[in-house]
Write a protein that holds these residues in place. Sequence first.
Motif, PDB file in Angstrom:
ATOM      1  N   PHE A 151      -4.024  17.096  -7.520  1.00  0.00           N
ATOM      2  CA  PHE A 151      -5.456  16.879  -7.302  1.00  0.00           C
ATOM      3  C   PHE A 151      -5.722  16.535  -5.835  1.00  0.00           C
ATOM      4  CE2 PHE A 151      -9.452  14.364  -8.464  1.00  0.00           C
ATOM      5  CZ  PHE A 151     -10.196  15.499  -8.722  1.00  0.00           C
ATOM      6  N   ARG A 152      -4.825  15.739  -5.255  1.00  0.00           N
ATOM      7  CA  ARG A 152      -4.946  15.378  -3.832  1.00  0.00           C
ATOM      8  C   ARG A 152      -4.884  16.629  -2.959  1.00  0.00           C
ATOM      9  NH1 ARG A 152       0.131  12.370  -2.300  1.00  0.00           N
ATOM     10  NH2 ARG A 152      -0.639  10.735  -3.684  1.00  0.00           N
ATOM     11  N   ARG A 153      -3.946  17.516  -3.305  1.00  0.00           N
ATOM     12  CA  ARG A 153      -3.782  18.757  -2.536  1.00  0.00           C
ATOM     13  C   ARG A 153      -5.061  19.598  -2.638  1.00  0.00           C
ATOM     14  NH1 ARG A 153       0.454  21.130  -5.258  1.00  0.00           N
ATOM     15  NH2 ARG A 153       1.813  19.483  -4.501  1.00  0.00           N
ATOM     16  N   ALA A 165       3.025   4.038 -12.967  1.00  0.00           N
ATOM     17  CA  ALA A 165       3.679   4.410 -11.700  1.00  0.00           C
ATOM     18  C   ALA A 165       3.130   3.613 -10.527  1.00  0.00           C
ATOM     19  CB  ALA A 165       3.498   5.917 -11.447  1.00  0.00           C
ATOM     20  N   CYS A 166       1.838   3.293 -10.592  1.00  0.00           N
ATOM     21  CA  CYS A 166       1.203   2.587  -9.465  1.00  0.00           C
ATOM     22  C   CYS A 166       1.344   1.070  -9.581  1.00  0.00           C
ATOM     23  CB  CYS A 166      -0.279   2.979  -9.394  1.00  0.00           C
ATOM     24  SG  CYS A 166      -0.864   3.191  -7.694  1.00  0.00           S
ATOM     25  N   ARG A 167       1.866   0.607 -10.711  1.00  0.00           N
ATOM     26  CA  ARG A 167       1.931  -0.835 -10.963  1.00  0.00           C
ATOM     27  C   ARG A 167       2.701  -1.617  -9.881  1.00  0.00           C
ATOM     28  NH1 ARG A 167       4.756  -1.675 -16.142  1.00  0.00           N
ATOM     29  NH2 ARG A 167       2.853  -0.855 -17.033  1.00  0.00           N
ATOM     30  N   ASP A 218       0.856  -1.186   0.000  1.00  0.00           N
ATOM     31  CA  ASP A 218       0.000   0.000   0.000  1.00  0.00           C
ATOM     32  C   ASP A 218       0.889   1.231   0.000  1.00  0.00           C
ATOM     33  OD1 ASP A 218      -2.562  -1.186   0.000  1.00  0.00           O
ATOM     34  OD2 ASP A 218      -2.397  -1.589   2.140  1.00  0.00           O
ATOM     35  N   PRO A 219       0.636   2.198  -0.888  1.00  0.00           N
ATOM     36  CA  PRO A 219       1.499   3.383  -0.973  1.00  0.00           C
ATOM     37  C   PRO A 219       1.383   4.237   0.289  1.00  0.00           C
ATOM     38  CG  PRO A 219      -0.065   3.239  -2.824  1.00  0.00           C
ATOM     39  CD  PRO A 219      -0.476   2.214  -1.837  1.00  0.00           C
ATOM     40  N   PRO A 220       2.409   5.033   0.565  1.00  0.00           N
ATOM     41  CA  PRO A 220       2.316   5.965   1.685  1.00  0.00           C
ATOM     42  C   PRO A 220       1.290   7.060   1.393  1.00  0.00           C
ATOM     43  CG  PRO A 220       4.318   6.354   0.413  1.00  0.00           C
ATOM     44  CD  PRO A 220       3.691   5.114  -0.146  1.00  0.00           C
ATOM     45  N   ASP A 239       1.375  10.161   1.350  1.00  0.00           N
ATOM     46  CA  ASP A 239       1.822  11.284   0.528  1.00  0.00           C
ATOM     47  C   ASP A 239       2.658  10.804  -0.653  1.00  0.00           C
ATOM     48  OD1 ASP A 239       0.694  13.670   1.673  1.00  0.00           O
ATOM     49  OD2 ASP A 239       1.873  13.210   3.450  1.00  0.00           O
ATOM     50  N   CYS A 240       2.303   9.677  -1.217  1.00  0.00           N
ATOM     51  CA  CYS A 240       3.040   9.149  -2.370  1.00  0.00           C
ATOM     52  C   CYS A 240       3.214  10.267  -3.411  1.00  0.00           C
ATOM     53  CB  CYS A 240       2.280   7.966  -2.976  1.00  0.00           C
ATOM     54  SG  CYS A 240       3.149   7.247  -4.395  1.00  0.00           S
ATOM     55  N   PRO A 241       4.470  10.509  -3.831  1.00  0.00           N
ATOM     56  CA  PRO A 241       4.727  11.655  -4.711  1.00  0.00           C
ATOM     57  C   PRO A 241       4.852  11.305  -6.195  1.00  0.00           C
ATOM     58  CG  PRO A 241       6.793  10.848  -3.801  1.00  0.00           C
ATOM     59  CD  PRO A 241       5.706   9.885  -3.345  1.00  0.00           C
ATOM     60  N   ALA A 289      -6.195  10.363   0.112  1.00  0.00           N
ATOM     61  CA  ALA A 289      -4.864   9.725   0.101  1.00  0.00           C
ATOM     62  C   ALA A 289      -4.985   8.450  -0.735  1.00  0.00           C
ATOM     63  CB  ALA A 289      -4.428   9.406   1.531  1.00  0.00           C
ATOM     64  N   PRO A 290      -3.838   7.852  -1.092  1.00  0.00           N
ATOM     65  CA  PRO A 290      -3.928   6.555  -1.780  1.00  0.00           C
ATOM     66  C   PRO A 290      -4.753   5.571  -0.959  1.00  0.00           C
ATOM     67  CG  PRO A 290      -1.667   7.374  -1.778  1.00  0.00           C
ATOM     68  CD  PRO A 290      -2.452   8.283  -0.880  1.00  0.00           C
ATOM     69  N   VAL A 291      -5.683   4.920  -1.604  1.00  0.00           N
ATOM     70  CA  VAL A 291      -6.605   4.033  -0.873  1.00  0.00           C
ATOM     71  C   VAL A 291      -5.992   2.641  -0.757  1.00  0.00           C
ATOM     72  CG1 VAL A 291      -8.897   2.965  -0.921  1.00  0.00           C
ATOM     73  CG2 VAL A 291      -8.616   5.364  -1.618  1.00  0.00           C
TER      74      VAL A 291
HETATM   75  S1  SF4 Z   1      -1.550   6.738  -8.169  1.00  0.00           S
HETATM   76 FE1  SF4 Z   1      -0.191   5.313  -7.113  1.00  0.00          FE
HETATM   77  S2  SF4 Z   1       1.886   5.834  -7.793  1.00  0.00           S
HETATM   78 FE2  SF4 Z   1       0.548   7.567  -8.328  1.00  0.00          FE
HETATM   79  S3  SF4 Z   1       0.718   8.986  -6.587  1.00  0.00           S
HETATM   80 FE3  SF4 Z   1      -1.044   7.658  -6.189  1.00  0.00          FE
HETATM   81  S4  SF4 Z   1      -0.260   5.954  -4.975  1.00  0.00           S
HETATM   82 FE4  SF4 Z   1       1.507   6.994  -5.903  1.00  0.00          FE
END
Ligand code: SF4
Length: 220
Positions: free
Chosen positions: A27-29, A130-132, A13-15, A17-19, A41-43
Motif C-alpha cells: 500500500f505504501r508503494r 508486528a508494530c507492537r 520509531d520504525p525506519p 522502509d519498514c518491511p 512512510a511509518p509516522v
Molecule cells: S505497520 Fe509498523 S511494523 Fe508494519 S510495516 Fe509499518 S512500521 Fe513496520
Amino acid sequence: MTVSAACGGVLTDPPADCPLCPRLVEFRRDNRAAFPDFFNAPVPSFGTADARLLIVGMAPGLKGANRTGRPFTGDFAGDLLYATLIRHGFARGTYDRRSDDGLALTDCRITNAVRCVPPQNKPVGAEVNACRPFLTATMAEMPALQVILVLGSLAHGATLAALGLKKSAHKFGHGAKAVLPDGRALISSYHCSRYNTNTGVLTEDMFDSVFQEIRRTLNR
Ligand code: SF4
C-alpha cells in the motif's frame, strides 16, 4: 525524516522502509506512486519522551498523518484532537493541518498503534502485532509517563498487549479508567473520528470530559 531513537535495542520509531507488514508495504508503494507529495512512510511519534501523557491512536489516515507525517494531522480527527489539547493546556500554538504549523505539545506525546496507513483505514491483527515493539519501546523511553489515553478499542488492546497485559483485565469503554500494575493510569475514549462525531457516538463534551479526567489524574 525523524531520526529514530532506540530503547532497549528496539527503535521507538520504525525506519521509513519498514518491511514487516507485506500488505502495508505494498500500500505504501502504491501511495508513493499515486501521491508523491505525501509523507508515505511509518509516522513517528509527536512530542518529547519526557511527557507525562501519551495518547495512542489506531493508525495514520491516508490523507491525514500519511500525507503530513505527523500523527492526527490533516484530517477531521486531528481538528478535534488538537483543538481539545490546546483547550486543556496540552498543546500551544495554532493547529493548521500541516506538520510545519508550529504547534507544540506540552507534557503530551502522540503515537499510533500501527504506524503505517492501512487500506480502508483497517489494520489487521498481524499488523498490530508486528508494530507492537515500537509501541512498547515508545512507552519504555518515557520515564515520567503517568497517563496513557487510548483512542478506540484497537488502540486499547494494542496498548495493553504492548505492556504485556491481558485485554480482558481492563475492559474498553468511553471514559473508563484503569490503574495498571505499575501505577500508571489507562484512560479510554471513543476515537475522535469524523464517523464517531457525525453519528453522535462521541460529542465534544464527551471528549472534553476525558481530558478533564486526565488533568485531574495528573494533578493528583
Ligand atoms: S505497520 Fe509498523 S511494523 Fe508494519 S510495516 Fe509499518 S512500521 Fe513496520
